[in-house]
Design an enzyme around this catalytic site. Structure first.
Site, PDB file in Angstrom:
ATOM      1  N   CYS A 409       0.875  -1.176   0.000  1.00 41.17           N
ATOM      2  CA  CYS A 409       0.000   0.000   0.000  1.00 41.17           C
ATOM      3  C   CYS A 409       0.905   1.216   0.000  1.00 41.17           C
ATOM      4  O   CYS A 409       1.534   1.517   1.015  1.00 41.17           O
ATOM      5  CB  CYS A 409      -0.924   0.019   1.213  1.00 41.17           C
ATOM      6  SG  CYS A 409      -1.909   1.546   1.320  1.00 41.17           S
ATOM      7  N   CYS A 412      -0.622   4.406   2.360  1.00 39.52           N
ATOM      8  CA  CYS A 412      -0.559   4.338   3.826  1.00 39.52           C
ATOM      9  C   CYS A 412      -0.116   2.936   4.250  1.00 39.52           C
ATOM     10  O   CYS A 412       1.065   2.628   4.199  1.00 39.52           O
ATOM     11  CB  CYS A 412      -1.886   4.747   4.454  1.00 39.52           C
ATOM     12  SG  CYS A 412      -3.352   3.982   3.729  1.00 39.52           S
ATOM     13  N   SER A 413      -1.064   2.086   4.626  1.00 39.86           N
ATOM     14  CA  SER A 413      -0.674   0.734   5.062  1.00 39.86           C
ATOM     15  C   SER A 413      -1.862  -0.215   4.990  1.00 39.86           C
ATOM     16  O   SER A 413      -1.990  -1.099   5.844  1.00 39.86           O
ATOM     17  CB  SER A 413      -0.136   0.779   6.494  1.00 39.86           C
ATOM     18  OG  SER A 413      -1.145   1.269   7.365  1.00 39.86           O
ATOM     19  N   CYS A 414      -2.745  -0.039   3.997  1.00 35.43           N
ATOM     20  CA  CYS A 414      -3.913  -0.923   3.880  1.00 35.43           C
ATOM     21  C   CYS A 414      -3.465  -2.377   3.845  1.00 35.43           C
ATOM     22  O   CYS A 414      -2.545  -2.738   3.106  1.00 35.43           O
ATOM     23  CB  CYS A 414      -4.704  -0.567   2.625  1.00 35.43           C
ATOM     24  SG  CYS A 414      -5.392   1.097   2.649  1.00 35.43           S
TER      25      CYS A 414
END
Length: 509
Positions: A409, A412-414
């Site tokens: 991702c 962000c950090s999905c």
């Protein structure tokens, strides 16, 4: 950039930069950063600290109570990615600042609530008269008006004049404070002065040439709260001792100029002088949840041990201040926070990912369902695959002899946390997020996975409502194995796409 972390970054606008910073599309900055592209991913599994778990839990609770939503968080956090000055701020410190700003935006908290928990107070503006020699507060450091760590004030002071010394030429009048009105707040009127500065030294200090005379001046309208007496140490804001944040600049300084004194009519030299104001000290941190109950999660026990080892992380002071403010204002209840932390801690603990993969290997019909509708397939096994804060679609992609999949991702950090637990720290790192798109084969090779040239590498950038899970190829030599045995070959990293499933020979060892 609207909201800014004062004590976590060095804001770039100032006397040496007269043009605003160039902003790039979200996620683009890292793609153009040679340092990130050349860096290696640190794949070490670093544990999430207890304060970080608290921050993560707060997002869930604030989302459930409709104080904020996931898209607002994305907007605020991704905004930080647009400015290289945020590059050193870690993941959960960004979350803390983003949520604090959104709570202020929603009216749930005020900056005073947050500052009170940090013990920060600021003295009122000094009284000035025409002819007084004054210092314009620098944008950074202990003398700055920008003392809030939570957001940047609305500026009506030109950037080229920060840190300069001048002489008050005229009292203009008292007007509504624009720094408050910009955020829909009301307050007492603020006095406005015209301050005279020497042109030659203003621009020389900025590294620019001024071709006029050393008697040329520029008059600037400046509100009293941006001014300090040049000789009054008491004008410095009073602050409680606290841990200094990464990148905090504790220096400010005036710039020399020749100005006609408004009281005497004489031309005098205003000399530069520096300021060094170290806060020093530390910040005591406790983990008293206030619920009166003796429960301690595993994370609490581990964090207690870590606390004895040394000074806490810089971002911890701000995170704990934010959480205390939420509890004091009864926006978050300590018991609800504890339960949310336990729920987060348990995500992925029932082997949800390996169970899905093992069933797909053993049952062709289930595999077809898993690849076409991951949520429905998970539901058949009693697994809720959707995100806690917002509905998400589990999208499963299959590794074959022709295609190898890798999940990232970049924004962000999905991540499929309900299936795999919280994402590892390296997955959230800027290096992984940058290089997995630009150099996926290199990243895989660093992890020990070589992909032949005749196999395509397909990167899945999880930017919105899909959460990706890689279905690794079933290892040879597993015919007749039970689903439980098959599940033992499936690792978290294989479901991200960093490596194949474990070889049966290695599993037996």
């Amino acid at each position: 950039q609207f909201f800014v972390v004062k004590h976590c970054i060095r804001w770039s606008l100032g006397v040496t930069q007269v043009m605003p910073p160039k902003f790039l599309p979200a996620g683009a900055l890292g793609m153009n950063d040679p340092a990130l592209y050349l860096a290696k991913v640190d794949f070490a599994d670093k544990r999430i600290e207890f304060w970080e778990q608290q921050v993560h839990a707060c997002l869930g609770l604030l989302s459930q109570s409709k104080v904020l939503c996931t898209d607002q968080m994305r907007r605020t956090v991704e905004g930080m990615e647009l400015d290289e000055n945020y590059s050193h701020i870690d993941y959960y410190s960004r979350w803390t600042i983003a949520m604090a700003n959104l709570c202020i935006e929603a009216g749930a908290l005020t900056e005073a609530d947050l500052d009170r928990e940090l013990g920060i107070t600021v003295e009122p503006s000094a009284t000035f008269e025409v002819g007084d020699r004054v210092l314009v507060r620098p944008l950074e450091g202990s003398l700055s008006l920008n003392q809030s760590i939570w957001r940047r004030p609305h500026l009506r002071t030109p950037g080229y004049i920060f840190g300069q010394e001048g002489i008050i030429e005229r009292f203009v009048g008292a007007f509504p404070n624009p720094s408050l009105r910009a955020y829909g707040k009301e307050g007492s009127d603020e006095k406005l002065f015209r301050v005279r500065f020497g042109q030659m030294n203003v621009w020389n200090a900025a590294g620019l040439t001024y071709s006029g005379s050393d008697t040329d001046t520029v008059d600037v309208e400046i509100y009293a709260n941006w001014l300090l007496p040049t000789t009054t140490a008491a004008a410095t804001p009073t602050r409680a001792k606290r841990a200094r944040s990464p990148g905090e600049n504790e220096s400010g300084g005036g710039l020399g100029c020749i100005i006609e004194d408004a009281k005497t009519g004489e031309s005098t030299s205003v000399h530069p002088h520096g300021h060094a104001h170290g806060d020093g000290g530390g910040h005591a941190h406790t983990h008293d949840h206030g619920d009166g109950q003796p429960h301690e999660t595993r994370a609490e026990v581990e964090q207690t041990a870590l606390d004895r080892e040394g000074v806490p992380h810089d971002g911890q002071a701000y995170a704990e201040a934010f959480i205390r403010a939420l509890i004091v204002r009864k926006i978050v209840a300590p018991e609800a926070l504890r339960k949310m932390i336990e729920a987060i801690d348990s995500m992925g603990s029932k082997q949800e990912g390996p169970r899905l993969v093992a069933r797909a290997w053993a049952d062709e019909n289930f595999k077809k369902l898993l690849l076409s509708d991951g949520n429905a397939a998970a539901k058949e096994l009693g697994i809720d695959a959707s995100n806690v804060n917002a509905p998400t679609m589990l999208t499963v992609v299959e590794n074959t002899s022709e295609v190898h999949n890798l999940v990232v991702c970049t924004l962000c950090s999905c991540y499929p946390a309900k299936i795999l637990g919280l994402s590892p720290q390296w997955y959230k790192s800027r290096v992984y997020r940058t290089r997995s798109v630009r150099d996926p084969r290199g990243v895989l090779l660093e992890f020990g996975t070589h992909i032949p040239d005749n196999v395509s590498v397909r990167v899945h950038d999880s930017t919105a409502d899909c959460r990706y899970l890689v279905l690794p190829a079933r290892p040879a030599g597993t015919s007749g194995w039970t689903e439980e045995q098959l599940g033992g070959l499936v690792s978290r990293d294989s479901m991200i796409g960093l490596c194949p499933a474990t070889d049966p020979a290695d599993a037996k060892e």
